[in-house]
Design an enzyme around this catalytic site. Structure first.
Site, PDB file in Angstrom:
ATOM      1  N   GLN A 103       4.049   6.944   2.865  1.00 27.23           N
ATOM      2  CA  GLN A 103       3.481   5.912   3.717  1.00 27.23           C
ATOM      3  C   GLN A 103       3.382   4.629   2.903  1.00 27.23           C
ATOM      4  OE1 GLN A 103      -0.002   6.894   5.963  1.00 27.23           O
ATOM      5  NE2 GLN A 103       1.023   8.596   6.973  1.00 27.23           N
ATOM      6  N   TRP A 156       0.839  -1.194   0.000  1.00 31.71           N
ATOM      7  CA  TRP A 156       0.000   0.000   0.000  1.00 31.71           C
ATOM      8  C   TRP A 156       0.876   1.247   0.000  1.00 31.71           C
ATOM      9  CZ3 TRP A 156      -5.187   1.654   0.789  1.00 31.71           C
ATOM     10  CH2 TRP A 156      -5.316   2.950   1.310  1.00 31.71           C
ATOM     11  N   TRP A 211      -9.064   8.461   1.211  1.00 29.80           N
ATOM     12  CA  TRP A 211      -9.466   7.453   2.180  1.00 29.80           C
ATOM     13  C   TRP A 211     -10.851   6.910   1.834  1.00 29.80           C
ATOM     14  CZ3 TRP A 211      -5.540   5.729   4.635  1.00 29.80           C
ATOM     15  CH2 TRP A 211      -4.466   6.577   4.908  1.00 29.80           C
ATOM     16  N   ASP A 253       0.065   8.783   1.616  1.00 28.30           N
ATOM     17  CA  ASP A 253       0.646  10.117   1.800  1.00 28.30           C
ATOM     18  C   ASP A 253       2.150  10.185   1.600  1.00 28.30           C
ATOM     19  OD1 ASP A 253      -1.713   9.621   3.184  1.00 28.30           O
ATOM     20  OD2 ASP A 253      -1.261  11.005   4.802  1.00 28.30           O
ATOM     21  N   ARG A 263      -0.328  14.533  15.009  1.00 29.88           N
ATOM     22  CA  ARG A 263       0.573  13.912  14.034  1.00 29.88           C
ATOM     23  C   ARG A 263       1.059  14.859  12.940  1.00 29.88           C
ATOM     24  NH1 ARG A 263      -4.247  11.058  13.602  1.00 29.88           N
ATOM     25  NH2 ARG A 263      -5.631  11.723  11.916  1.00 29.88           N
ATOM     26  N   GLU A 278      -4.528  17.722   9.479  1.00 31.53           N
ATOM     27  CA  GLU A 278      -3.294  16.943   9.441  1.00 31.53           C
ATOM     28  C   GLU A 278      -2.442  17.344   8.250  1.00 31.53           C
ATOM     29  OE1 GLU A 278      -4.552  12.855   9.373  1.00 31.53           O
ATOM     30  OE2 GLU A 278      -5.825  13.127   7.637  1.00 31.53           O
TER      31      GLU A 278
END
Ligand SMILES: *[C@@H]1O[C@H](CO)[C@@H](O)[C@H](O)[C@H]1NC(C)=O
Ligand SMILES: *[C@@H]1O[C@H](CO)[C@@H](O)[C@H](O)[C@H]1NC(C)=O
Length: 518
Positions: A70, A51, A316, A54, A173, A228
């Site tokens: 990520q 996967w 998402w 970001d 975060r 974020e």
């Protein structure tokens, strides 16, 4: 220099000498034949297995651009997040390196989330968020890892450098770290007690010891419950704050996606640690990209002064058809940012992208209704209209009834795309000063449409099951140039020099793209 300032550096140096490469483990084994390539891109950063989401850091170190993202290496679903790592000399040809950080320590058991990559004292330095899930609660801390060679990273032994959010909320975060004069600044995304999106600021003299400075910006109510992936930079004397917000309600054709990534323009006052006279609301927050799949943008300043941006070409909770084949998603192409006279950011494809053009396939005028076959899954279209007309349209079609269409509607002053399905339409205000000009990039299962000089961009995933037909669908003829684009994501198969042999071996072991670099 006092000892407490020196101590962290001594530890880092000591670690460099002693701990080798133990944290990079063999886990990217794969069966080449098992990889289904149907929707794989060839010039966007993605992984044949695992996967990708970001971008987590983007910087320049030792003559190379480093991209971090990520990455969940094991399958096509979100999971314990690593920092994937790809390196480029030219911003278009990317070589996969072993993951830079993998979750190992108690403070990051459930993932190493996005942050900042920067260069300081000849160390490539990563700031990241460690996530731990326990008793149905999220605990997030800020952490540091360093590398002297840009390949092997050591986690700082006194991690976490920030152990908890100031007001005890778990969502805490994506540290964005930068230096201004003699001070280090760290901006972190969070939510307030009242469940409003919020960015808080820390400062440090040495980048290891941080103190809370206050709130940079907070939603006054209409800007969602969590902010974020903040990013901030200066351009033409203005400060541009980019962030992603969760929970903004859609208003007409604005904010149609589940979550939004956009920016505000203002002036950051370093004395106050805040923006001067800037209320962040849906009135001042402008979406960066109007497509279905765009999130978590990250920027860097190139040596030649260009402000470059990359983002996740994803969203998402969207259906990723490819995830059943063991891989998921991709990053956008790198883009160049400019600030227009009207105070808006424009995005154009990074100029080096023209070096991907392998072959010219079309160069002709087409009348409404006329079409041609794309002949390839990875291509660029340059589309120009000859007259100012009321409706300019172009459609990519496949199979009997599937299409992705683009239209400029002069009467409404907007441009729209429609990829079909129940939530297929995206609309943005746009009034080209002259003729209609579009640059369109298709790569396997993605499309990026740049309008005019980049005033409006639409990035989306599409899943063409059959060969694409390009059809003029408006009421005016269009001049279309089509280029086939070459593969630019792979691994480095240059012969290693003796000095680099050991390192190259390590890299080879972890090469995650099985296709050759053509
Ligand atoms: C966590 O959430 C689940 C489902 O909501 C619940 O059944 C479980 O008891 C919770 N566990 C704890 C430790 O609170
Ligand atoms: C298409 O329009 C762009 C922007 O106006 C221009 O730079 C380019 O030369 C045009 N191309 C052709 C083939 O007319």
């Amino acid at each position: 220099m006092e000892l407490y300032v020196l101590l962290p550096w001594l530890c880092v140096v000591f670690l460099e000498l002693t701990s080798g490469v133990a944290h990079v483990e063999a886990h990217v084994t794969q069966n080449k034949n098992a990889l289904k390539k149907k929707y794989r891109p060839i010039y966007h950063i993605s992984s044949p297995k695992g996967w990708v989401s970001d971008p987590t850091g983007f910087t320049f170190f030792k003559r190379q651009y480093h991209m971090f993202f990520q990455y969940h290496p094991y399958d096509g679903s979100w999971g314990h997040i690593n920092w994937g790592h790809a390196v480029s000399m030219n911003l278009i040809d990317w070589t996969h390196f072993p993951p830079a950080i993998t979750p190992k320590e108690y403070y990051e058991m459930h993932g190493c989330q996005s942050g900042t990559a920067l260069v300081n004292n000849n160390y490539l330095t990563l700031f990241y968020t460690g996530t731990v899930l326990a008793d149905n609660e999220t605990f997030q801390t800020q952490n540091l890892a360093l590398s002297a060679d840009g390949v092997v990273f050591q986690k700082y032994i006194y991690n976490p450098i920030i152990r908890e959010a100031p007001h005890g909320v778990g969502e805490f975060r994506n540290p964005r770290v930068w230096r201004f004069r003699n001070t280090w600044y760290m901006m972190i995304g969070t939510t307030s007690r009242e469940r409003n999106g919020k960015l808080i600021l820390y400062t440090s003299g040495d980048m290891f010891n941080w103190k809370l400075d206050g709130t940079i910006a907070e939603s006054m109510g209409d800007m969602g419950y969590m902010w974020e992936n903040p990013d901030m930079f200066e351009m033409d004397g203005q400060h541009i704050l980019i962030f992603s917000a969760r929970g903004i309600k859609s208003e007409g054709y604005r904010f149609r996606n589940l979550y939004q990534t956009g920016y505000v323009v203002g002036h950051f006052d370093y004395v106050l640690g805040q923006f001067e006279d800037l209320e962040i609301s849906t009135a001042t927050f402008i979406e960066l990209d109007y497509g279905h799949d765009f999130y978590a943008a990250k920027t860097m300043l190139a040596r030649d002064g260009r402000r470059l941006l990359i983002a996740w070409l994803g969203m998402w909770e969207s259906d990723l058809i490819e995830s059943k084949d063991g891989w998921a998603s991709m990053l956008t192409m790198v883009r160049e940012l400019r600030l227009s006279d009207s105070g808006r950011l424009t995005m154009t494809p990074v100029r080096e992208i023209v070096d991907l053009r392998a072959e010219i396939l079309e160069d002709a005028w087409y009348r409404p209704g006329e079409m041609f076959y794309a002949g390839t899954k990875s291509f660029e279209l340059i589309v120009n209209s000859s007259a100012i007309v009321s409706f300019v349209g172009l459609a990519l079609e496949w199979g009997a009834e599937h299409r992705y269409s683009i239209g400029y509607h002069a009467d409404h002053g907007h441009v729209s795309v429609d990829r079909g399905g129940t939530d297929g339409v995206r609309i943005a205000e746009w009034s080209p000063s002259g003729f209609v000009h579009w640059r369109i990039f298709v790569d396997g299962s993605s499309i990026e449409v740049f309008c005019g000089e980049g005033e409006v961009v639409f990035s989306s995933r599409i899943y063409p099951k059959k060969e694409i037909r390009v059809r003029v669908s408006g009421d005016t003829q269009l001049h279309i140039i089509q280029y086939r684009l070459r593969r630019s994501i792979g691994h480095n198969n240059k012969k290693p020099t003796k000095r680099n042999k050991k390192r190259t071996k390590l890299i080879k072991k972890f090469k995650i793209d099985s296709e050759p670099n053509v």
